[in-house]
Design an enzyme around this catalytic site. Structure first.
Site, PDB file in Angstrom:
ATOM      1  N   SER A 131      39.766 -77.486  42.864  1.00 33.59           N
ATOM      2  CA  SER A 131      39.066 -78.711  43.245  1.00 33.59           C
ATOM      3  C   SER A 131      38.965 -78.837  44.754  1.00 33.59           C
ATOM      4  O   SER A 131      39.861 -78.439  45.482  1.00 33.59           O
ATOM      5  CB  SER A 131      39.777 -79.945  42.703  1.00 33.59           C
ATOM      6  OG  SER A 131      39.141 -81.110  43.214  1.00 33.59           O
ATOM      7  N   GLU A 192      39.077 -88.635  38.425  1.00 32.48           N
ATOM      8  CA  GLU A 192      38.060 -88.794  39.481  1.00 32.48           C
ATOM      9  C   GLU A 192      36.934 -89.734  39.010  1.00 32.48           C
ATOM     10  O   GLU A 192      36.476 -90.595  39.769  1.00 32.48           O
ATOM     11  CB  GLU A 192      37.516 -87.402  39.814  1.00 32.48           C
ATOM     12  CG  GLU A 192      36.481 -87.332  40.897  1.00 32.48           C
ATOM     13  CD  GLU A 192      35.964 -85.888  41.057  1.00 32.48           C
ATOM     14  OE1 GLU A 192      36.784 -84.938  41.074  1.00 32.48           O
ATOM     15  OE2 GLU A 192      34.746 -85.701  41.144  1.00 32.48           O
TER      16      GLU A 192
END
Ligand code: ATR
Length: 472
Positions: A131, A192
């Site tokens: 990520s 997220e």
């Protein structure tokens, strides 16, 4: 003359792969690079060849031959068919002990399947969640590798070196076997989604209270200096300040109000449903994107449905803003609690033995959800044997303190017709899990009534069925 062999190789020279390969070269690794279409490899050499040692090959056979053994190969191609195609090409070319790393956004069940296939060929397979986007890949992402311990011994040092560093500690750690790394990355993305939904709700409320984009940008910038300090809050301020070059208006006001998604949020919820783990704050975030992208539904409902118009008259904007800050923080904690719970339960289910504290630790930098809160979460999981993050000493104390504000925000929003599915569902979860009794006894009564599904009693062991008056 002996030619230099590469320490590591990367297949796939699109945005993520080329950035990761450059990162490796910057850290001193001789890096073999390959792409199905050579032009992309050539571009890397032309534009970045001087940044470090690259060994480029046009043919995959030459690429494999250019690597030191055991070979360490990171695949960074389009997830799905691309990954399978490359694995199939590699298997016959590799030798026992070589390591294939899949750094793409693969679904963890695919990783479990691929691991078996690769292991049966005598090779190691590491499914590594990465990520941080393009910048992260280039400068240091958060990395979540899953595979055998043996593979990690060989591959881990490279991954730890190229990952982001938080106060000198790498944002990369061994997660567990086969699909564990991609599972953790998947949940990272689900969290997220929730983080962004909460930010969106705060934005909607501040706007409804009359704040301009500039004023909201200032509010988010200020929040970023406190408990909410995080990458997403930081860039929210920047997005709100951005002026559209074409119209001179605030960019946020000319962007179509329909959120896209690539699927990892949906996977997080699907997997949670399969595991029976409640992640309602995350699912609300996924569904909120779905509602935003349902133009027909919205058009029809807009003209059909009555209700308050979503404007607020707020006497004390400063106090209201601070209430929203607390609602956002509390909701965020709930989403993290749910996501980490999904990871904990999946770890038990799949035998991954995931260290939740270590997961929170490697999310402290490099990734999109990086936040000050994660340092605290990591410490709390390390110090306490937590079933839920919500019971962590410092977290529960702050939730107790902030909940009045949280309730005020949800009440105000609902009364004014401002949708806050994230804030309200997080609060509902908070109240659900702390309630001594829910409404499940009635549900069980109903199930026994219409389907003889039986129920358990509070005062005796076993399954019971009642002869209801409706029974024939
Ligand atoms: P990004 O990093 O930009 O998100 P992506 O869309 O995930 O990239 O993946 C694109 C990469 O996957 C490209 O390197 C592509 O190779 P080409 O440049 O030759 O198109 C690679 N890719 C996609 N499908 C592939 C396949 N079946 N075999 C090999 N490589 C493939």
């Amino acid at each position: 003359p002996a030619t230099q062999l590469a320490d590591v190789g990367v297949i796939g020279m699109a945005v993520m792969g080329s950035s990761l390969a450059r990162n490796m070269a910057h850290k001193g690794y001789a890096t073999a690079i390959f792409n199905r279409t050579f032009a992309k490899t050539q571009e890397v050499i032309d534009n970045h060849g001087s940044e470090g040692t690259f060994i480029a090959s046009e043919k995959i056979e030459d690429f494999v031959a250019s690597l030191e053994r055991p070979r360490r190969i990171v695949i960074m191609v389009q997830a799905g068919k691309g990954t399978d195609a490359v694995i199939d090409q590699l298997i016959p070319l590799l030798e026992a002990g070589d390591i294939i790393v899949d750094g793409g956004n693969s679904f963890y069940e695919d990783t479990i399947r691929r691991e078996v296939k690769v292991r049966e060929a005598g090779l190691h397979f590491v499914g590594c969640g990465i990520s941080g986007g393009e910048v992260g890949a280039l400068e240091g992402p958060s990395m979540m590798p899953g595979g055998t311990r043996e593979a990690y011994e060989s591959m881990g040092p490279i991954l730890e070196k190229i990952s982001a560093q938080y106060e000198g500690e790498p944002c990369c750690t061994y997660i567990g076997t086969d699909g564990a790394g991609h599972f953790v990355k998947m949940v990272h993305n689900g969290i997220e989604y929730a983080d962004m939904q909460f930010i969106g709700e705060a934005y909607t409320l501040l706007k409804a209270a009359g704040l301009s984009n500039e004023q909201m940008a200032d509010v988010f910038a200020e929040w970023n200096t406190g408990d909410l300090d995080s990458y997403l809050i930081e860039i929210t301020s920047e997005v709100l300040r951005q002026v559209d070059a074409r119209t001179g208006k605030a960019l946020v006001d000319v962007i179509v109000d329909a959120a896209g998604m690539k699927g990892t949020g949906t996977w997080t919820v699907q997997s949670a449903l399969k595991l029976g783990v409640p992640v309602n704050a995350i699912s609300e975030a996924v569904f909120a994107r779905a509602i935003s992208s349902s133009p027909e539904l919205r058009e029809h409902a807009q003209s059909a449905l009555e209700g308050p118009d979503g404007s607020l008259s707020v006497d004390d904007v400063k106090a209201f803003t601070d209430d929203i800050r607390q609602a956002l923080w509390a909701s965020k904690v709930v989403a993290y609690a749910q996501g980490l719970d999904e990871i904990r339960i999946a770890g038990q289910e799949y035998g991954w033995e995931i260290d939740v504290a270590a997961v929170a630790k490697i999310w402290r930098d490099g990734c999109i959800i990086r936040a000050k809160l994660l340092d605290r979460i990591s410490n709390e999981y390390a110090a306490n044997n937590l079933v839920t993050l919500l019971e962590a000493p410092s977290i529960k104390a702050e939730l107790a303190k902030g909940q009045d504000a949280w309730r005020r925000v949800v009440t105000t929003a609902i009364t004014a017709g401002v949708p806050v599915p994230g804030f309200s569902s997080s609060l509902a979860y908070y109240d659900q899990v702390r309630a001594p009794r829910l409404n499940a006894s009635l549900t069980q009564g109903l199930r026994d009534y219409f389907g003889a599904h039986t129920y358990r009693r509070i005062d005796a062991e076993g399954a019971f069925h009642t002869l209801w008056s409706g029974d024939k």
